[in-house]
Design a protein around this motif. Structure first.
Motif, short mmCIF file in Angstrom:
data_model
loop_
_atom_site.label_atom_id
_atom_site.label_comp_id
_atom_site.label_asym_id
_atom_site.label_seq_id
_atom_site.Cartn_x
_atom_site.Cartn_y
_atom_site.Cartn_z
N PHE A 99 0.89 -1.17 0.00
CA PHE A 99 0.00 0.00 0.00
C PHE A 99 0.92 1.21 0.00
O PHE A 99 1.53 1.50 1.02
CB PHE A 99 -0.90 0.02 1.22
CG PHE A 99 -1.87 -1.13 1.27
CD1 PHE A 99 -3.05 -1.09 0.54
CD2 PHE A 99 -1.60 -2.23 2.04
CE1 PHE A 99 -3.94 -2.15 0.58
CE2 PHE A 99 -2.49 -3.29 2.09
CZ PHE A 99 -3.66 -3.25 1.36
N ASN A 133 4.24 1.10 1.87
CA ASN A 133 4.14 0.07 2.89
C ASN A 133 4.07 -1.31 2.23
O ASN A 133 3.03 -1.74 1.76
CB ASN A 133 2.88 0.35 3.73
CG ASN A 133 2.69 -0.63 4.86
OD1 ASN A 133 3.55 -1.48 5.10
ND2 ASN A 133 1.58 -0.52 5.57
N VAL A 167 3.59 -4.77 2.41
CA VAL A 167 3.00 -5.63 3.44
C VAL A 167 3.33 -7.10 3.22
O VAL A 167 3.95 -7.75 4.06
CB VAL A 167 1.47 -5.43 3.51
CG1 VAL A 167 0.87 -6.30 4.58
CG2 VAL A 167 1.14 -3.97 3.81
N ARG A 197 2.05 -11.13 14.08
CA ARG A 197 1.76 -9.96 14.89
C ARG A 197 0.81 -9.03 14.18
O ARG A 197 0.62 -9.11 12.97
CB ARG A 197 3.08 -9.24 15.24
CG ARG A 197 3.91 -10.10 16.15
CD ARG A 197 5.05 -9.35 16.77
NE ARG A 197 4.70 -7.99 17.17
CZ ARG A 197 5.60 -7.07 17.44
NH1 ARG A 197 6.88 -7.35 17.30
NH2 ARG A 197 5.23 -5.88 17.82
N SER A 198 0.25 -8.13 14.94
CA SER A 198 -0.69 -7.17 14.39
C SER A 198 -0.02 -6.35 13.29
O SER A 198 1.11 -5.89 13.46
CB SER A 198 -1.16 -6.26 15.52
OG SER A 198 -2.21 -5.47 15.08
N THR A 220 0.87 -7.42 10.27
CA THR A 220 1.76 -8.13 9.35
C THR A 220 1.06 -8.48 8.04
O THR A 220 1.68 -9.05 7.15
CB THR A 220 2.28 -9.44 9.98
OG1 THR A 220 1.20 -10.11 10.60
CG2 THR A 220 3.37 -9.16 11.00
N GLY A 221 -0.22 -8.19 7.94
CA GLY A 221 -0.89 -8.41 6.66
C GLY A 221 -1.71 -9.69 6.59
O GLY A 221 -1.98 -10.20 5.51
N LYS A 222 -2.13 -10.20 7.72
CA LYS A 222 -2.94 -11.42 7.73
C LYS A 222 -4.31 -11.17 7.10
O LYS A 222 -4.76 -11.94 6.25
CB LYS A 222 -3.12 -11.93 9.17
CG LYS A 222 -1.81 -12.18 9.90
CD LYS A 222 -2.01 -12.69 11.31
CE LYS A 222 -2.77 -11.76 12.25
NZ LYS A 222 -2.12 -10.46 12.54
N SER A 223 -4.93 -10.07 7.52
CA SER A 223 -6.25 -9.75 6.94
C SER A 223 -6.11 -9.46 5.45
O SER A 223 -6.96 -9.86 4.65
CB SER A 223 -6.86 -8.54 7.64
OG SER A 223 -7.04 -8.80 9.00
N VAL A 224 -5.04 -8.77 5.09
CA VAL A 224 -4.81 -8.46 3.67
C VAL A 224 -4.72 -9.76 2.87
O VAL A 224 -5.30 -9.88 1.79
CB VAL A 224 -3.53 -7.60 3.51
CG1 VAL A 224 -3.14 -7.51 2.05
CG2 VAL A 224 -3.75 -6.22 4.10
N GLN A 246 -13.12 -9.78 10.72
CA GLN A 246 -12.56 -9.42 12.02
C GLN A 246 -13.56 -8.56 12.80
O GLN A 246 -13.73 -8.72 13.99
CB GLN A 246 -11.26 -8.64 11.78
CG GLN A 246 -10.43 -8.41 13.00
CD GLN A 246 -9.03 -7.94 12.65
OE1 GLN A 246 -8.66 -7.85 11.47
NE2 GLN A 246 -8.23 -7.66 13.66
N HIS A 262 -4.54 -14.59 17.05
CA HIS A 262 -3.43 -14.31 17.97
C HIS A 262 -3.49 -15.28 19.14
O HIS A 262 -2.65 -15.28 20.00
CB HIS A 262 -3.55 -12.91 18.57
CG HIS A 262 -3.47 -11.82 17.58
ND1 HIS A 262 -2.33 -11.52 16.90
CD2 HIS A 262 -4.41 -10.96 17.13
CE1 HIS A 262 -2.57 -10.51 16.09
NE2 HIS A 262 -3.83 -10.16 16.20
N1 LIG Z 1 -7.08 -0.80 2.44
C1 LIG Z 1 -5.86 -0.51 2.90
N2 LIG Z 1 -5.25 0.62 2.52
C2 LIG Z 1 -4.02 0.92 2.96
N3 LIG Z 1 -3.31 0.18 3.82
C3 LIG Z 1 -3.86 -0.95 4.24
C4 LIG Z 1 -5.17 -1.36 3.82
N4 LIG Z 1 -5.46 -2.53 4.41
C5 LIG Z 1 -4.40 -2.84 5.16
N5 LIG Z 1 -3.43 -1.90 5.08
C6 LIG Z 1 -2.13 -1.94 5.74
O1 LIG Z 1 -1.62 -3.24 5.63
C7 LIG Z 1 -0.99 -3.63 6.82
C8 LIG Z 1 -1.52 -4.96 7.27
O2 LIG Z 1 -2.89 -4.84 7.61
P1 LIG Z 1 -3.74 -6.07 8.09
O3 LIG Z 1 -5.09 -5.55 8.37
O4 LIG Z 1 -3.63 -7.17 7.11
O5 LIG Z 1 -3.04 -6.49 9.43
P2 LIG Z 1 -3.32 -7.78 10.30
O6 LIG Z 1 -2.15 -8.66 10.18
O7 LIG Z 1 -4.64 -8.33 9.97
O8 LIG Z 1 -3.33 -7.13 11.75
P3 LIG Z 1 -4.36 -7.38 12.94
O9 LIG Z 1 -3.89 -8.61 13.63
O10 LIG Z 1 -4.21 -6.18 13.80
O11 LIG Z 1 -5.71 -7.52 12.35
C9 LIG Z 1 -1.23 -2.52 7.83
O12 LIG Z 1 -0.02 -1.82 7.99
C10 LIG Z 1 -2.26 -1.64 7.20
O13 LIG Z 1 -1.96 -0.31 7.45
#
Ligand SMILES: Nc1ncnc2c1ncn2[C@@H]1O[C@H](COP(=O)(O)OP(=O)(O)OP(=O)(O)O)[C@@H](O)[C@H]1O
Ligand SMILES: [Mg+2]
Lengths: 271, 258
Positions: free
Chosen positions: B25, B28, B30, B49-50, B52-56, B99, B211
């Motif tokens: 992004f 960034n 990811v 960890r929070s 790290t891009g798991k949701s992505v 989530q 987690h």
């Molecule tokens: N739509 C988006 N636009 C810009 N940046 C994004 C977007 N979605 C996610 N990110 C960035 O991607 C990175 C990973 O986000 P993600 O939501 O995947 O984290 P995660 O591993 O699921 O964390 P958590 O455990 O807190 O849910 C973050 O730094 C976030 O800022």
């Protein structure tokens, strides 16, 4: 989120062509243009969400009726009351019905309806879609194989585009009624005479231009607030901003459109 | 407690296959080269960890986000190449539990559950829809909430309703984004059991992001650890946490000591 306009909104140019703010502005305008194009692409593609369109028409139209009734009636009374002194200076209070009818149908009804709906419906749509966006409800809709753009955006824009003209006509009637109440109380004009006098000076072009204006206003309110809501970012703060920007931008555009349409219609009037 | 069910995983059938996936992004970066295979009937836990891009990652699998490079194959479809229509068809076979639960605020619990059914299985009778809704609610133990609004429910209840809403379409793949986050231990355990039950009953393959190491241990046939945009370790829960990798060990210690 595989949404082109969304991405455009997020994209930050590395080197600015003019200045950071101005570049962002033109990016936003471009993204908005893309959003409008996407609306028309989706408008004609099945599936058509008839049921949801009807539901939205109800939400926009019927739910706005009390407010429109109240403001329309007051507008009619106040405008008549304020116009009387300048006419009575010339002893021309018998012209009051036609003056008021012209003012209401040509100018007041479309503009007031537009502004009131922009405030009520625009903020509503902006906030609703905005919160759906930030709480991932739009994503949830997308993964359950419903095209959220069609289901949420297209239906709402259709609803505002169809409902604002109807609300405008309704407001015109209520405002005329308000005017009649005031005229009747002061000049004892009968209802028949009021209607006769009033409608003498109204022609088809007046009505047509008002309906046209309202269609344009309705579309503007729908598309602006859907765009703001659908591309909301940055959590709940963004939701507030979306609602706010929807109203401000829609009202601003309504004034611009008013000026343009009046110019064009007057040109027709003369030729 | 270790995973209790004895579900048979078909290791010849890949339902998800990801190769060299990158996603950034802006500046960034990811995801930096993800390789992942999920087999038929397998539950894979993704730890990390929070941020790290798991949701992505799972959003890319469901086609909600586009990858920058790499290939994502889901149930034999290249997610990036297929048309929107085909993607919609594919999505019917993917259940996505968000989530944030992502319940539709403007609909009651019943309408939330009906929504995917009414729109995608038009052949069903009203009676069948009602039964399906009741069954799905019963599966998550929340039958009594059927006429309530999402705003009236607790976070844990919302999460379970969200899972019920995805189960109703009987998907081949389930993507759970932090199913137990913010829940009490007993409710968490119920969710873990639910995840295992879904796997067993429908032979569903799942990705479970969490987690919560108890959740990881009790639901995962395999655990994959995401670190700095790559999977640094994959294997059974025991294999991963006895490997002696400092970065993984600290994750484990933190979870159980604090
Ligand atoms: N739509 C988006 N636009 C810009 N940046 C994004 C977007 N979605 C996610 N990110 C960035 O991607 C990175 C990973 O986000 P993600 O939501 O995947 O984290 P995660 O591993 O699921 O964390 P958590 O455990 O807190 O849910 C973050 O730094 C976030 O800022
Ligand atoms: Mg996440």
């Amino acid at each position: 989120m595989d949404d082109a306009s969304m991405k455009l909104k997020q994209k930050q140019p590395r080197r600015y062509v003019v200045s950071r703010k101005l570049d962002a502005f033109f990016f936003d305008v471009y993204a908005f243009g893309q959003f409008i194009a996407r609306f028309f692409r989706n408008l004609f593609l099945p599936p058509y969400e008839f049921k949801e369109v009807v539901h939205q028409c109800y939400m926009v139209g019927v739910k706005s009726l009390p407010l429109i009734t109240l403001t329309g009636f007051i507008t009619g009374i106040v405008f008549t009351k304020q116009s009387r002194p300048s006419l009575s200076e010339f002893g021309a209070t018998s012209w009051l019905p036609s003056l008021v009818a012209i003012a209401i149908i040509r100018a007041l009804a479309p503009l007031v309806t537009g502004l009131i709906t922009a405030g009520k419906v625009g903020s509503n749509i902006g906030a609703e879609l905005g919160s759906m966006k930030v709480t991932e409800q739009i994503d949830a809709m997308e993964v359950s194989a419903t095209n959220p753009f069609k289901f949420l955006v297209v239906t709402r824009v259709i609803a505002t585009t169809c409902m604002v003209p109807l609300l405008m006509l309704y407001m015109a009637l209520v405002a005329l009624l308000g005017a009649f109440v005031n005229v009747h109380a002061n000049e004892q004009t009968s209802f028949i005479l009021f209607i006769e006098n009033g409608f003498q000076s109204i022609n088809f072009l007046d009505l047509f231009s008002s309906v046209l204006k309202s269609v344009v206003f309705g579309f503007t309110i729908g598309i602006v607030s859907c765009y703001q809501g659908y591309t909301t970012t940055q959590g709940t703060q963004g939701v507030g901003r979306a609602a706010n920007t929807s109203v401000v931008l829609a009202m601003f555009l309504i004034f611009i459109e008013e000026i343009i349409i009046v110019q064009v219609v007057n040109w027709f009037r003369i030729t | 407690m270790a995973k209790s069910n004895t579900h048979i995983i078909d290791r010849t059938k890949r339902v998800i296959s990801i190769r060299g996936l990158h996603k950034s992004f802006g500046t960034n970066h990811v995801l930096r080269g993800i390789d992942l295979d999920i087999f038929q009937g397998e539950n894979v836990v993704v730890l990390g960890r929070s941020g790290t891009g798991k949701s992505v990652l799972i959003k890319i699998i469901a086609g909600l986000l586009k990858p920058d490079s790499g290939s994502v194959n889901v149930l034999g479809n290249d997610v990036e190449r297929i048309s929107y229509r085909e993607l919609e068809k594919l999505r019917l076979r993917i259940g996505f539990s968000f989530q944030s639960s992502a319940l539709y605020d403007s609909m009651t619990v019943r309408e939330n559950l009906e929504f995917p059914l009414l729109r995608n299985s038009k052949h069903l009778s009203t009676q069948q829809v009602r039964q399906a809704v009741e069954k799905a609610l019963d599966a998550v133990g929340l039958s009594q909430t059927i006429n309530q609004w999402p705003g009236e429910l607790s976070g844990g209840q919302r999460k379970r309703i969200g899972i019920a809403r995805t189960l109703i379409m009987q998907p081949a793949i389930m993507l759970y984004d932090e199913p137990t986050a913010g829940l009490d231990p007993i409710t968490s355990m119920e969710i873990n059991d639910l995840i295992n039950e879904v796997q067993e009953r429908f032979n569903t393959s799942s990705i479970i992001i969490t987690h919560d190491l108890t959740c990881a241990k009790s639901t995962g046939d395999r655990v994959a650890v995401l670190l700095d945009g790559r999977f640094v370790k994959q294997g059974s829960f025991e294999e991963v946490f006895t490997s002696g990798d400092e970065r993984i060990k600290s994750f484990y210690d933190y979870n159980f000591i604090t």
